[in-house]
Design a protein around this motif. Sequence first.
Motif, PDB file in Angstrom:
ATOM      1  N   ILE A   1       0.838  -1.206   0.000  1.00  0.00           N
ATOM      2  CA  ILE A   1       0.000   0.000   0.000  1.00  0.00           C
ATOM      3  C   ILE A   1       0.870   1.251   0.000  1.00  0.00           C
ATOM      4  O   ILE A   1       0.581   2.221  -0.714  1.00  0.00           O
ATOM      5  CB  ILE A   1      -0.993  -0.026   1.181  1.00  0.00           C
ATOM      6  CG1 ILE A   1      -2.064  -1.088   0.917  1.00  0.00           C
ATOM      7  CG2 ILE A   1      -1.629   1.337   1.401  1.00  0.00           C
ATOM      8  CD1 ILE A   1      -2.957  -1.396   2.090  1.00  0.00           C
ATOM      9  N   CYS A   2       1.955   1.236   0.747  1.00  0.00           N
ATOM     10  CA  CYS A   2       2.861   2.393   0.763  1.00  0.00           C
ATOM     11  C   CYS A   2       3.556   2.571  -0.589  1.00  0.00           C
ATOM     12  O   CYS A   2       3.703   3.698  -1.073  1.00  0.00           O
ATOM     13  CB  CYS A   2       3.890   2.263   1.880  1.00  0.00           C
ATOM     14  SG  CYS A   2       3.181   2.524   3.520  1.00  0.00           S
ATOM     15  N   CYS A   3       3.978   1.464  -1.205  1.00  0.00           N
ATOM     16  CA  CYS A   3       4.597   1.555  -2.539  1.00  0.00           C
ATOM     17  C   CYS A   3       3.591   2.092  -3.560  1.00  0.00           C
ATOM     18  O   CYS A   3       3.944   2.940  -4.394  1.00  0.00           O
ATOM     19  CB  CYS A   3       5.121   0.193  -2.980  1.00  0.00           C
ATOM     20  SG  CYS A   3       6.607  -0.333  -2.138  1.00  0.00           S
ATOM     21  N   HIS A   4       2.373   1.608  -3.506  1.00  0.00           N
ATOM     22  CA  HIS A   4       1.329   2.100  -4.410  1.00  0.00           C
ATOM     23  C   HIS A   4       1.090   3.586  -4.194  1.00  0.00           C
ATOM     24  O   HIS A   4       0.975   4.352  -5.149  1.00  0.00           O
ATOM     25  CB  HIS A   4       0.040   1.305  -4.196  1.00  0.00           C
ATOM     26  CG  HIS A   4      -1.082   1.754  -5.066  1.00  0.00           C
ATOM     27  ND1 HIS A   4      -2.022   2.665  -4.659  1.00  0.00           N
ATOM     28  CD2 HIS A   4      -1.407   1.421  -6.333  1.00  0.00           C
ATOM     29  CE1 HIS A   4      -2.881   2.878  -5.633  1.00  0.00           C
ATOM     30  NE2 HIS A   4      -2.537   2.126  -6.660  1.00  0.00           N
ATOM     31  N   SER A   5       1.034   3.990  -2.950  1.00  0.00           N
ATOM     32  CA  SER A   5       0.822   5.390  -2.613  1.00  0.00           C
ATOM     33  C   SER A   5       1.965   6.261  -3.144  1.00  0.00           C
ATOM     34  O   SER A   5       1.741   7.335  -3.698  1.00  0.00           O
ATOM     35  CB  SER A   5       0.705   5.543  -1.097  1.00  0.00           C
ATOM     36  OG  SER A   5       0.649   6.885  -0.732  1.00  0.00           O
ATOM     37  N   PHE A   6       3.174   5.778  -2.967  1.00  0.00           N
ATOM     38  CA  PHE A   6       4.345   6.522  -3.446  1.00  0.00           C
ATOM     39  C   PHE A   6       4.339   6.637  -4.967  1.00  0.00           C
ATOM     40  O   PHE A   6       4.579   7.722  -5.518  1.00  0.00           O
ATOM     41  CB  PHE A   6       5.629   5.820  -2.968  1.00  0.00           C
ATOM     42  CG  PHE A   6       6.884   6.442  -3.504  1.00  0.00           C
ATOM     43  CD1 PHE A   6       7.354   7.642  -2.993  1.00  0.00           C
ATOM     44  CD2 PHE A   6       7.588   5.823  -4.520  1.00  0.00           C
ATOM     45  CE1 PHE A   6       8.510   8.216  -3.494  1.00  0.00           C
ATOM     46  CE2 PHE A   6       8.744   6.389  -5.024  1.00  0.00           C
ATOM     47  CZ  PHE A   6       9.212   7.587  -4.513  1.00  0.00           C
ATOM     48  N   LEU A   7       4.056   5.539  -5.653  1.00  0.00           N
ATOM     49  CA  LEU A   7       4.063   5.555  -7.117  1.00  0.00           C
ATOM     50  C   LEU A   7       2.937   6.414  -7.696  1.00  0.00           C
ATOM     51  O   LEU A   7       3.119   7.074  -8.722  1.00  0.00           O
ATOM     52  CB  LEU A   7       3.975   4.132  -7.652  1.00  0.00           C
ATOM     53  CG  LEU A   7       5.203   3.263  -7.412  1.00  0.00           C
ATOM     54  CD1 LEU A   7       4.926   1.819  -7.804  1.00  0.00           C
ATOM     55  CD2 LEU A   7       6.404   3.801  -8.161  1.00  0.00           C
ATOM     56  N   LYS A   8       1.786   6.400  -7.053  1.00  0.00           N
ATOM     57  CA  LYS A   8       0.655   7.206  -7.525  1.00  0.00           C
ATOM     58  C   LYS A   8       0.682   8.632  -6.974  1.00  0.00           C
ATOM     59  O   LYS A   8      -0.138   9.455  -7.356  1.00  0.00           O
ATOM     60  CB  LYS A   8      -0.675   6.535  -7.119  1.00  0.00           C
ATOM     61  CG  LYS A   8      -0.970   5.277  -7.866  1.00  0.00           C
ATOM     62  CD  LYS A   8      -1.362   5.583  -9.277  1.00  0.00           C
ATOM     63  CE  LYS A   8      -1.892   4.359  -9.960  1.00  0.00           C
ATOM     64  NZ  LYS A   8      -2.428   4.657 -11.279  1.00  0.00           N
ATOM     65  N   ARG A   9       1.592   8.883  -6.046  1.00  0.00           N
ATOM     66  CA  ARG A   9       1.723  10.188  -5.386  1.00  0.00           C
ATOM     67  C   ARG A   9       0.403  10.615  -4.730  1.00  0.00           C
ATOM     68  O   ARG A   9      -0.115  11.700  -4.951  1.00  0.00           O
ATOM     69  CB  ARG A   9       2.205  11.244  -6.368  1.00  0.00           C
ATOM     70  CG  ARG A   9       3.633  11.000  -6.815  1.00  0.00           C
ATOM     71  CD  ARG A   9       4.085  12.040  -7.815  1.00  0.00           C
ATOM     72  NE  ARG A   9       5.473  11.943  -8.151  1.00  0.00           N
ATOM     73  CZ  ARG A   9       6.025  11.071  -8.982  1.00  0.00           C
ATOM     74  NH1 ARG A   9       5.254  10.166  -9.555  1.00  0.00           N
ATOM     75  NH2 ARG A   9       7.311  11.070  -9.235  1.00  0.00           N
ATOM     76  N   ARG A  10      -0.132   9.686  -3.938  1.00  0.00           N
ATOM     77  CA  ARG A  10      -1.382   9.907  -3.206  1.00  0.00           C
ATOM     78  C   ARG A  10      -1.210   9.462  -1.767  1.00  0.00           C
ATOM     79  O   ARG A  10      -0.248   8.794  -1.418  1.00  0.00           O
ATOM     80  CB  ARG A  10      -2.504   9.055  -3.788  1.00  0.00           C
ATOM     81  CG  ARG A  10      -2.940   9.411  -5.133  1.00  0.00           C
ATOM     82  CD  ARG A  10      -4.221   8.644  -5.401  1.00  0.00           C
ATOM     83  NE  ARG A  10      -4.409   8.514  -6.822  1.00  0.00           N
ATOM     84  CZ  ARG A  10      -5.096   7.565  -7.400  1.00  0.00           C
ATOM     85  NH1 ARG A  10      -5.652   6.628  -6.683  1.00  0.00           N
ATOM     86  NH2 ARG A  10      -5.243   7.538  -8.693  1.00  0.00           N
ATOM     87  N   ARG A  11      -2.240   9.787  -0.983  1.00  0.00           N
ATOM     88  CA  ARG A  11      -2.268   9.287   0.389  1.00  0.00           C
ATOM     89  C   ARG A  11      -2.491   7.776   0.351  1.00  0.00           C
ATOM     90  O   ARG A  11      -3.175   7.278  -0.549  1.00  0.00           O
ATOM     91  CB  ARG A  11      -3.428   9.915   1.175  1.00  0.00           C
ATOM     92  CG  ARG A  11      -3.249  11.372   1.509  1.00  0.00           C
ATOM     93  CD  ARG A  11      -4.380  11.934   2.348  1.00  0.00           C
ATOM     94  NE  ARG A  11      -5.714  11.460   1.985  1.00  0.00           N
ATOM     95  CZ  ARG A  11      -6.524  10.791   2.807  1.00  0.00           C
ATOM     96  NH1 ARG A  11      -6.187  10.533   4.031  1.00  0.00           N
ATOM     97  NH2 ARG A  11      -7.712  10.402   2.396  1.00  0.00           N
ATOM     98  N   PRO A  12      -1.970   7.056   1.330  1.00  0.00           N
ATOM     99  CA  PRO A  12      -2.222   5.606   1.389  1.00  0.00           C
ATOM    100  C   PRO A  12      -3.704   5.307   1.612  1.00  0.00           C
ATOM    101  O   PRO A  12      -4.416   6.073   2.250  1.00  0.00           O
ATOM    102  CB  PRO A  12      -1.406   5.139   2.590  1.00  0.00           C
ATOM    103  CG  PRO A  12      -0.417   6.216   2.841  1.00  0.00           C
ATOM    104  CD  PRO A  12      -1.037   7.495   2.350  1.00  0.00           C
TER     105      PRO A  12
END
Length: 132
Positions: free
Chosen positions: A57-68
């Motif tokens: 979830i943190c990697c997804h958040s980082f890649l999408k540049r969004r909140r987790p």
Amino acid sequence: MKYVFYVLGIFILTLGISFTIQSGLGTSPFDALLVGLSINAGLTVGSWEVIIALILICCHSFLKRRRPEVLGLLTAFITGIGIDMWLFLLHFFVTPELWYSKAVCFGIGLVVIGLGTATYLHTNFAPIQLTD
């Protein structure tokens, strides 16, 4: 009421996952990763569920540049607790040793996984967002 079905569905799902793990015949690929980590690196299967979900979830958040996705973390946390709880309880009551008892345990797990998944997804409480 949908929150009750959401949590109930996850607990039913995790019961099915625990039956497949307890059968010793195999699990889903993600659950196999969790079981392997539990055996080789310590911690419980449920703990690894939460840790891996947090990383993803943190990697997804980082890649999408969004909140987790907080609801995704909530789902992972409830799932981790459910898996550990059911594995603890099943350890005392379900210990299949013969191939046919393992097959029955595995079959029960598959059916229960389907029921649990249908129950918790039907609530549409924490939907998985795959697109923007």
